[in-house]
Design an enzyme around this catalytic site. Structure first.
Site, PDB file in Angstrom:
ATOM      1  CB  SER A  69       2.133   2.359   7.666  1.00 18.47           C
ATOM      2  OG  SER A  69       2.319   2.540   6.287  1.00 18.47           O
ATOM      3  CG  ASP A  70       7.832  -1.194   7.002  1.00 14.27           C
ATOM      4  OD1 ASP A  70       8.452  -0.265   6.454  1.00 14.27           O
ATOM      5  OD2 ASP A  70       8.405  -2.066   7.680  1.00 14.27           O
TER       6      ASP A  70
END
Length: 193
Positions: A69-70
């Site tokens: 995730s970012d």
């Protein structure tokens, strides 16, 4: 259904707290990937690429399902990063004052057995109330959001900065859209409930 090791490709305590809500055992690993944006890359493409690269860099055992995730926030078509300093955090909050900003969260789930990755981008919009410099400074001093995109923690006192929120999953604003993650896990045969 095979017994997969669930891996969170993140050292973020916020993402760990969010994932723990699902009551699934998981381990964490520090991702190793270049986070430099490509020339002309949109926020959506950047975050989906980074989420996938993070997930693919972190499987620890066979078989693994790795979550990458970012997140970035965007105002006036410009990506706003983590402030890292008090002055930069105050500056970001004042720039966001009275504005609507969009958070883009890239999410990837990598199955190291099949080598397949499911990737998506979730958006969440925050409408800021009008902030004075003293309000911004008091907030930054109180919560020290120096490692948070947008210079706030919505799960804490940061909620006082907003007029309203628009999005499908409030967890997305903190960096891990659980509703969409549950769908990706179920696509792999891992049922949360």
């Amino acid at each position: 259904m095979q017994n997969y090791q669930l891996v969170l490709a993140s050292t973020s305590p916020f993402r760990q707290q969010i994932l723990a809500k699902l009551k699934l055992p998981f381990v964490t690993a520090k991702p190793d990937c270049d986070e430099t944006p490509l020339i002309g890359e949109t926020p959506e493409h950047l975050l989906m690429r980074l989420a996938e690269n993070k997930a693919r860099s972190c499987f620890l055992a066979d078989p693994s399902l790795v979550i990458g995730s970012d997140q970035v926030c965007v105002i006036d078509d410009q990506i706003i990063g983590k402030p890292l300093t008090t002055e930069k955090a105050v500056e970001q909050l004042l720039r966001q004052s009275g504005q609507a900003i969009t958070f883009y969260t890239g999410l990837a789930l990598f199955n190291n057995q099949t080598q397949q990755t499911q990737v998506l981008c979730d958006t969440f919009t925050v409408h800021f109330r009008t902030l004075s410099e003293s309000m911004a400074r008091r907030y930054v001093e109180a919560e020290q959001p120096l490692h948070c995109a947008g210079s706030f923690k919505s799960e804490g006192l940061g909620i006082a900065l907003f007029e309203r929120l628009e999005g499908d999953d409030p967890n997305s604003l903190i960096g891990l859209p659980l509703i969409k993650l549950i769908q990706l896990l179920e696509n792999e045969g891992l049922n949360v409930i």
